[in-house]
Motif scaffolding. Structure first.
Motif, PDB file in Angstrom:
ATOM      1  N   ALA A 253      -4.214  14.767 -12.655  1.00  0.00           N
ATOM      2  CA  ALA A 253      -5.510  14.600 -13.325  1.00  0.00           C
ATOM      3  C   ALA A 253      -5.861  15.857 -14.122  1.00  0.00           C
ATOM      4  N   THR A 254      -6.206  15.654 -15.384  1.00  0.00           N
ATOM      5  CA  THR A 254      -6.558  16.787 -16.242  1.00  0.00           C
ATOM      6  C   THR A 254      -8.046  16.814 -16.569  1.00  0.00           C
ATOM      7  N   THR A 255      -8.760  15.764 -16.175  1.00  0.00           N
ATOM      8  CA  THR A 255     -10.202  15.716 -16.415  1.00  0.00           C
ATOM      9  C   THR A 255     -10.909  15.316 -15.123  1.00  0.00           C
ATOM     10  N   ASP A 256     -12.190  15.584 -15.070  1.00  0.00           N
ATOM     11  CA  ASP A 256     -12.978  15.147 -13.917  1.00  0.00           C
ATOM     12  C   ASP A 256     -12.889  13.634 -13.760  1.00  0.00           C
ATOM     13  N   ARG A 257     -12.928  12.930 -14.869  1.00  0.00           N
ATOM     14  CA  ARG A 257     -12.873  11.459 -14.825  1.00  0.00           C
ATOM     15  C   ARG A 257     -11.552  10.972 -14.241  1.00  0.00           C
ATOM     16  N   ASP A 258     -10.433  11.554 -14.708  1.00  0.00           N
ATOM     17  CA  ASP A 258      -9.115  11.171 -14.187  1.00  0.00           C
ATOM     18  C   ASP A 258      -9.044  11.408 -12.677  1.00  0.00           C
ATOM     19  N   TRP A 259      -9.562  12.546 -12.240  1.00  0.00           N
ATOM     20  CA  TRP A 259      -9.581  12.885 -10.812  1.00  0.00           C
ATOM     21  C   TRP A 259     -10.406  11.852 -10.038  1.00  0.00           C
ATOM     22  N   HIS A 260     -11.588  11.576 -10.547  1.00  0.00           N
ATOM     23  CA  HIS A 260     -12.486  10.637  -9.879  1.00  0.00           C
ATOM     24  C   HIS A 260     -11.850   9.248  -9.772  1.00  0.00           C
ATOM     25  N   VAL A 261     -11.270   8.777 -10.852  1.00  0.00           N
ATOM     26  CA  VAL A 261     -10.656   7.439 -10.858  1.00  0.00           C
ATOM     27  C   VAL A 261      -9.506   7.375  -9.848  1.00  0.00           C
ATOM     28  N   ALA A 262      -8.650   8.382  -9.839  1.00  0.00           N
ATOM     29  CA  ALA A 262      -7.509   8.373  -8.921  1.00  0.00           C
ATOM     30  C   ALA A 262      -7.979   8.445  -7.467  1.00  0.00           C
ATOM     31  N   ALA A 263      -8.918   9.342  -7.172  1.00  0.00           N
ATOM     32  CA  ALA A 263      -9.412   9.473  -5.798  1.00  0.00           C
ATOM     33  C   ALA A 263     -10.133   8.203  -5.360  1.00  0.00           C
ATOM     34  N   HIS A 264     -10.915   7.639  -6.248  1.00  0.00           N
ATOM     35  CA  HIS A 264     -11.660   6.419  -5.943  1.00  0.00           C
ATOM     36  C   HIS A 264     -10.703   5.241  -5.694  1.00  0.00           C
ATOM     37  N   THR A 265      -9.669   5.149  -6.493  1.00  0.00           N
ATOM     38  CA  THR A 265      -8.664   4.087  -6.335  1.00  0.00           C
ATOM     39  C   THR A 265      -7.970   4.204  -4.981  1.00  0.00           C
ATOM     40  N   LEU A 266      -7.580   5.418  -4.633  1.00  0.00           N
ATOM     41  CA  LEU A 266      -6.917   5.634  -3.354  1.00  0.00           C
ATOM     42  C   LEU A 266      -7.860   5.341  -2.192  1.00  0.00           C
ATOM     43  N   LYS A 267      -9.105   5.770  -2.322  1.00  0.00           N
ATOM     44  CA  LYS A 267     -10.099   5.507  -1.277  1.00  0.00           C
ATOM     45  C   LYS A 267     -10.245   4.005  -1.051  1.00  0.00           C
ATOM     46  N   GLY A 268     -10.363   3.251  -2.117  1.00  0.00           N
ATOM     47  CA  GLY A 268     -10.548   1.806  -2.008  1.00  0.00           C
ATOM     48  C   GLY A 268      -9.350   1.093  -1.411  1.00  0.00           C
ATOM     49  N   SER A 269      -8.161   1.453  -1.840  1.00  0.00           N
ATOM     50  CA  SER A 269      -6.978   0.773  -1.302  1.00  0.00           C
ATOM     51  C   SER A 269      -6.759   1.157   0.156  1.00  0.00           C
ATOM     52  N   ALA A 270      -7.049   2.400   0.517  1.00  0.00           N
ATOM     53  CA  ALA A 270      -6.912   2.819   1.918  1.00  0.00           C
ATOM     54  C   ALA A 270      -7.921   2.091   2.802  1.00  0.00           C
ATOM     55  N   ARG A 271      -9.134   1.957   2.329  1.00  0.00           N
ATOM     56  CA  ARG A 271     -10.145   1.216   3.103  1.00  0.00           C
ATOM     57  C   ARG A 271      -9.744  -0.233   3.279  1.00  0.00           C
TER      58      ARG A 271
ATOM     59  N   PHE B 216       0.836  -1.196   0.000  1.00  0.00           N
ATOM     60  CA  PHE B 216       0.000   0.000   0.000  1.00  0.00           C
ATOM     61  C   PHE B 216       0.879   1.256   0.000  1.00  0.00           C
ATOM     62  N   ALA B 217       1.858   1.290   0.884  1.00  0.00           N
ATOM     63  CA  ALA B 217       2.740   2.450   0.996  1.00  0.00           C
ATOM     64  C   ALA B 217       3.534   2.690  -0.286  1.00  0.00           C
ATOM     65  N   GLY B 218       3.858   1.625  -0.994  1.00  0.00           N
ATOM     66  CA  GLY B 218       4.584   1.763  -2.253  1.00  0.00           C
ATOM     67  C   GLY B 218       3.707   2.244  -3.395  1.00  0.00           C
ATOM     68  N   GLN B 219       2.461   1.824  -3.398  1.00  0.00           N
ATOM     69  CA  GLN B 219       1.544   2.163  -4.484  1.00  0.00           C
ATOM     70  C   GLN B 219       0.868   3.521  -4.286  1.00  0.00           C
ATOM     71  N   ALA B 220       0.608   3.899  -3.062  1.00  0.00           N
ATOM     72  CA  ALA B 220      -0.156   5.127  -2.790  1.00  0.00           C
ATOM     73  C   ALA B 220       0.467   6.388  -3.395  1.00  0.00           C
ATOM     74  N   PRO B 221       1.785   6.571  -3.359  1.00  0.00           N
ATOM     75  CA  PRO B 221       2.345   7.773  -3.975  1.00  0.00           C
ATOM     76  C   PRO B 221       2.083   7.852  -5.489  1.00  0.00           C
ATOM     77  N   GLU B 222       2.056   6.699  -6.145  1.00  0.00           N
ATOM     78  CA  GLU B 222       1.742   6.682  -7.579  1.00  0.00           C
ATOM     79  C   GLU B 222       0.306   7.122  -7.820  1.00  0.00           C
ATOM     80  N   THR B 223      -0.590   6.670  -6.956  1.00  0.00           N
ATOM     81  CA  THR B 223      -1.992   7.054  -7.085  1.00  0.00           C
ATOM     82  C   THR B 223      -2.153   8.537  -6.765  1.00  0.00           C
ATOM     83  N   LEU B 224      -1.429   9.033  -5.774  1.00  0.00           N
ATOM     84  CA  LEU B 224      -1.460  10.463  -5.468  1.00  0.00           C
ATOM     85  C   LEU B 224      -0.938  11.272  -6.657  1.00  0.00           C
ATOM     86  N   ALA B 225       0.101  10.791  -7.304  1.00  0.00           N
ATOM     87  CA  ALA B 225       0.624  11.476  -8.493  1.00  0.00           C
ATOM     88  C   ALA B 225      -0.418  11.496  -9.608  1.00  0.00           C
TER      89      ALA B 225
END
Length: 107
Positions: A40-58, A26-35
């Motif tokens: 993110a240049t689109t709403d979709r990119d933002w949503h996907v990245a935030a959603h991915t981070l939310k899921g892995s953190a949970r 998790f600690a290794g992957q999370a910085p990539e997801t934060l990057a």
């Protein structure tokens, strides 16, 4: 602690070595997801990245990170909130990383 070990322990069956390994992944992957979130240049990119981070953190019981990612996901990428969300998530990830780095596997 930034990690809910009781939650994570349900998935690792109390195996401390496995817990540490999962947390290190998790600690290794999370910085990539934060990057991805920061880039993110689109709403979709933002949503996907935030959603991915939310899921892995949970999944690992990193509730603060999950909550911050969920808040960012709902808010979208508009400034000035965008910069605040990224900074808050980055700070929380750093606290979690330091905590995870401090964990040891019993011999």
């Amino acid at each position: 602690a930034p990690i809910d070990h009781a939650h994570l322990g349900r998935y690792t069956m109390g195996n401390r070595a496995l817990e540490v390994e999962v947390l290190q992944l998790f600690a290794g992957q999370a910085p990539e997801t934060l990057a991805m979130l920061a880039g993110a240049t689109t709403d979709r990119d933002w949503h996907v990245a935030a959603h991915t981070l939310k899921g892995s953190a949970r999944a690992v019981g990193a509730w603060e990170i999950a909550t911050l990612a969920e808040t960012a996901e709902r808010a979208g990428p508009a400034e000035p909130a965008r910069s605040r969300h990224i900074a808050e998530i980055a700070a929380s990830l750093e606290r979690a990383r330091q905590y995870i780095d401090s964990l040891t596997v019993p011999a």
